[in-house]
Design a protein around this motif. Structure first.
Motif, PDB file in Angstrom:
ATOM      1  N   LYS A   2       0.793  -1.226   0.000  1.00 46.88           N
ATOM      2  CA  LYS A   2       0.000   0.000   0.000  1.00 46.88           C
ATOM      3  C   LYS A   2       0.820   1.268   0.000  1.00 46.88           C
ATOM      4  N   VAL A   3       2.034   1.158   0.424  1.00 45.92           N
ATOM      5  CA  VAL A   3       2.773   2.392   0.617  1.00 45.92           C
ATOM      6  C   VAL A   3       3.507   2.835  -0.634  1.00 45.92           C
ATOM      7  N   GLY A   4       4.388   1.990  -1.086  1.00 49.33           N
ATOM      8  CA  GLY A   4       5.332   2.489  -2.073  1.00 49.33           C
ATOM      9  C   GLY A   4       5.026   2.113  -3.502  1.00 49.33           C
ATOM     10  N   THR A   5       3.934   1.467  -3.744  1.00 56.02           N
ATOM     11  CA  THR A   5       3.688   0.957  -5.084  1.00 56.02           C
ATOM     12  C   THR A   5       3.754   2.052  -6.140  1.00 56.02           C
ATOM     13  N   ALA A   7       4.663   5.198  -5.770  1.00 54.62           N
ATOM     14  CA  ALA A   7       5.720   6.187  -5.633  1.00 54.62           C
ATOM     15  C   ALA A   7       6.843   5.884  -6.610  1.00 54.62           C
ATOM     16  N   LEU A   8       7.348   6.902  -7.210  1.00 51.28           N
ATOM     17  CA  LEU A   8       8.435   6.724  -8.134  1.00 51.28           C
ATOM     18  C   LEU A   8       9.725   7.170  -7.478  1.00 51.28           C
ATOM     19  N   THR A   9      10.805   6.690  -8.020  1.00 49.78           N
ATOM     20  CA  THR A   9      12.088   7.129  -7.494  1.00 49.78           C
ATOM     21  C   THR A   9      12.365   8.551  -7.949  1.00 49.78           C
ATOM     22  N   VAL A  10      13.280   9.147  -7.246  1.00 51.88           N
ATOM     23  CA  VAL A  10      13.597  10.537  -7.528  1.00 51.88           C
ATOM     24  C   VAL A  10      15.078  10.668  -7.806  1.00 51.88           C
ATOM     25  N   ASP A  11      15.425  11.358  -8.850  1.00 48.60           N
ATOM     26  CA  ASP A  11      16.818  11.757  -9.029  1.00 48.60           C
ATOM     27  C   ASP A  11      16.831  13.281  -9.091  1.00 48.60           C
ATOM     28  N   ALA A  12      17.962  13.823  -9.435  1.00 45.89           N
ATOM     29  CA  ALA A  12      18.054  15.277  -9.432  1.00 45.89           C
ATOM     30  C   ALA A  12      16.984  15.898 -10.329  1.00 45.89           C
ATOM     31  N   MET A  15      13.608  15.695  -8.753  1.00 53.90           N
ATOM     32  CA  MET A  15      13.479  16.678  -7.692  1.00 53.90           C
ATOM     33  C   MET A  15      13.026  17.993  -8.281  1.00 53.90           C
ATOM     34  N   GLN A  18       9.401  17.817  -9.345  1.00 49.57           N
ATOM     35  CA  GLN A  18       8.459  17.925  -8.224  1.00 49.57           C
ATOM     36  C   GLN A  18       8.296  19.366  -7.772  1.00 49.57           C
ATOM     37  N   ASN A  19       9.418  20.006  -7.534  1.00 49.81           N
ATOM     38  CA  ASN A  19       9.335  21.386  -7.052  1.00 49.81           C
ATOM     39  C   ASN A  19       8.731  22.293  -8.105  1.00 49.81           C
TER      40      ASN A  19
END
Lengths: 408, 408
Positions: A2-5, A7-12, A15, A18-19
């Motif tokens: 339920k938590v991380g499915t 969610a994607l990884t983040v690189d620079a 980041m 997202q911002n």
DNA sequence: CTGGTTTCTTCGCAGTGCGAACGAAGTTTT
DNA sequence: AAAACTTCGTTCGCACTGCGAAGAAACCAG
């Protein structure tokens, strides 16, 4: 599970994405805001904010719009969202018509087209009509394909999350084998998003109507069918099989008439347009021989016709049973009623609220506002466009990139 | 409003936190997995994965557990989650009892304590009981405070999102002025999470029961009261006012008996434990003069007693009305029935499913499994602990930091 | 034993946000 | 009117992150 499915990884780069989205949304929401204010609210450093804003400005999504008022020092430069930077197409496939709107990034309709069309049994003709109307809208506003973000479609059928584009074989059997998303996506070479009409009505209300500022809302569409859509945490909730919100087939009166779906006493058999019109034929002095229309019921009720009022009262009472269950189960912040009949406003809300009060917990009632929609007859099509807008505001890359110079 | 409100900004540290949580969740979920496999699935580079795993290992949350099978080259080092790295406390405040469990990070109960306690009218005594039992659990396992992640509490009342810790003044008036979260947080100097009991039953089922692997589930608790909880996208859904899931006061039979809540024909008046027992007294050859218990009804039904069977049948039929509405409105993937009476299994499920089939759309039915809970009587308390686990798996900083050397 | 494969680590690089310092532009005080 | 203060926005060096290439370690197949 339920938590991380999701969610994607983040690189620079992620980041920055997202911002960047965060700022884009803030600017969209606030309409105008200074870099300094953004930095304060987001807790991003001023230098970072400046860099991102420069990015957004370069991509044409925002621009400087003059100076704001001083807070005791240098006046801030206000940044504004460019609502007209791109266009979005929204399509509503109703029961007997197709409506297409071309909106800006603020949900404003710039052009629209409507055509009569039997949707249920004529997929081929419907798709052709949609294509024609979309092209007409594009031509009318001289909008190049490359400045269109995407195409949203409202379908009169549940849409399964795993196959968006396909209609329910039970509701629209004639559409078996058709994929609306595929079909339109290849025609126009644009991203296409499809969802149920009531769900998109709900989204429309959440963005542009009674639900502005909220994140949890239920919309009920009163028309030939009775559908509903839930917005939960700002997102359309589709349920496991895409049929969440099928309020029309809630059994309200176990002794009621049989329904097409095979059950008895479904809400739709009691308060669907068909039932209302039928009841109007019985009660109202139907001058001629023709059955009265929903519009005539609305006008009659407004004019004080007791028979029309009685019909609306009955509608409110039956609907109250379902809404009470809804409040207890989901406890939404707002329930919005849409569809032509909802335009009678308090004449419907009063008996509805009374009916709900008799059946729902006072605590559920207390937090829930029940209102009628103030959006017009294009709200579903606009909701379809909103689905695209929502996706693009979250993922900036959906906005077609176009190198913008310094020009306006 | 809907898009970016909750989203937080990201800096370099936040990026690490995100990826770190992602890995932690993956390792928790998979129980054992190699760095290489993590890199493949997350699309993070091997070097990054190694660095993060080293971090996690250093904080004691994961560890190497030997080599896996080769895929044609060097054998991978399997990383495992250390379920015993920390403990969690779960508290269930029932109607007439308090249960406390101490679990590991896999929801396994390491110790538990139960005490009779009138919760409704005795906040002071209840809190004292809770404190005592919690301390007993900690002492029994010699668990130092610093290795406890937090304390989850299941309350027999809706919990408003804006004031977790406060009970509903309508349901538990005697608790006015008390804040469970504050009270326990100061006593134990630990993070405290509070939620409604049915919501936590739902969470428990989602993590450890029928809903494993899914993200959308509805749990219905059949007991003195009838409550339900929804898990939506892996999260407890609380509604606008925290009262989502109050299925007990759905009006099922407008001609039914009056309810404490002021309405008529509420589900709880028809199938709450009180109603079942009352009906059993009428139907069953109550040998002595005492009213039979729920347990006796269960045993009777299992043994083939026609009166007990009849009671269960009636329960299934009434409940089916509410469940049908639920399926149409929310279309959950699974509906799980909990509470003592649910242990009769198919004897309840058969009439329930039949009742639902008569009232719900076949499309809603098709995607929904209806089952009884296989978790034991501590499932609510474990659910409370799970709430803490869920939070900590998302935000690693909730795990108390303890400098771990190379020791096991 | 040798060549190929897989796993994991090392190390330099590029991108990101931060913070301090600075200049720019207003406002308030003297 | 000038000086002092406040706020806004930018510049630049730094620290941290994830990446990718290279390499070492470990294993398998022939």
């Amino acid at each position: 599970m339920k938590v991380g499915t999701a969610a994607l990884t983040v690189d620079a780069a992620g980041m920055r994405a997202q911002n960047s989205s965060l700022l884009l949304n803030m600017i969209w929401r606030e309409r105008q805001i200074s870099r300094a204010e953004i930095a304060r609210r987001t807790e991003l450093s001023p230098s970072t904010v400046s860099a991102i804003v420069a990015d957004l400005e370069h991509s044409g999504l925002v621009r400087s719009i003059g100076a704001g008022v001083s807070r005791g020092g240098r006046r801030p430069t206000l940044i504004g969202f460019r609502d007209d930077a791109f266009s979005i197409i929204g399509v509503e496939m109703g029961a007997t018509h197709v409506t297409v709107v071309l909106t800006d990034l603020r949900g404003r309709v710039r052009t629209h087209r409507t055509a009569s069309q039997q949707v249920r049994n004529d997929p081929e003709g419907t798709l052709k009509t949609v294509r024609t109307l979309v092209q007409e809208c594009l031509d009318a506003e001289r909008v190049p394909r490359r400045s269109v973000v995407g195409l949203g479609v409202a379908a009169p059928s549940p849409v399964h999350p795993s196959s968006p584009g396909k209609m329910s074989p039970l509701i629209l059997p004639a559409w078996r084998g058709y994929d609306v998303r595929e079909a339109l996506s290849t025609t126009f070479d644009l991203p296409v998003f499809v969802d149920n009409d009531a769900n998109l009505g709900a989204l429309s209300e959440c963005y542009w109507g009674a639900g502005i500022g909220g994140e949890d809302l239920t919309y009920i569409k009163l028309a030939t069918g009775i559908g509903s859509g839930h917005i939960i945490h700002g997102d359309v909730y589709r349920g496991a099989g895409g049929t969440a919100g099928e309020i029309g087939h809630i059994a309200v009166d176990s002794a009621g008439p049989p329904c097409l779906c095979g059950l008895r006493g479904c809400l739709v058999t009691l308060i669907g347009s068909g039932a209302l019109v039928e009841r109007a034929r019985e009660l109202m002095g139907t001058k001629g021989r023709k059955a009265p229309t929903v519009r005539e019921i609305v006008e009659g009720a407004r004019a004080g016709d007791p028979a029309a009022r009685q019909i609306i009262d009955g509608l409110g009472q039956y609907l109250g049973v379902a809404v009470a269950g809804l409040l207890n189960l989901l406890n939404p912040a707002i329930v919005v009623l849409g569809g032509e009949i909802s335009s009678v406003g308090d004449l419907l809300l009063d008996p509805l609220r009374a009916s709900v009060r008799k059946r729902a917990l006072s605590t559920s009632m207390a937090e829930t506002r029940i209102v009628t929609s103030a959006l017009g007859d294009k709200s579903i099509a606009v909701g379809a466009a909103t689905l695209v807008l929502q996706a693009a505001l979250r993922d900036r890359t959906l906005f077609p990139l176009q190198h913008v110079g310094k020009s306006a």
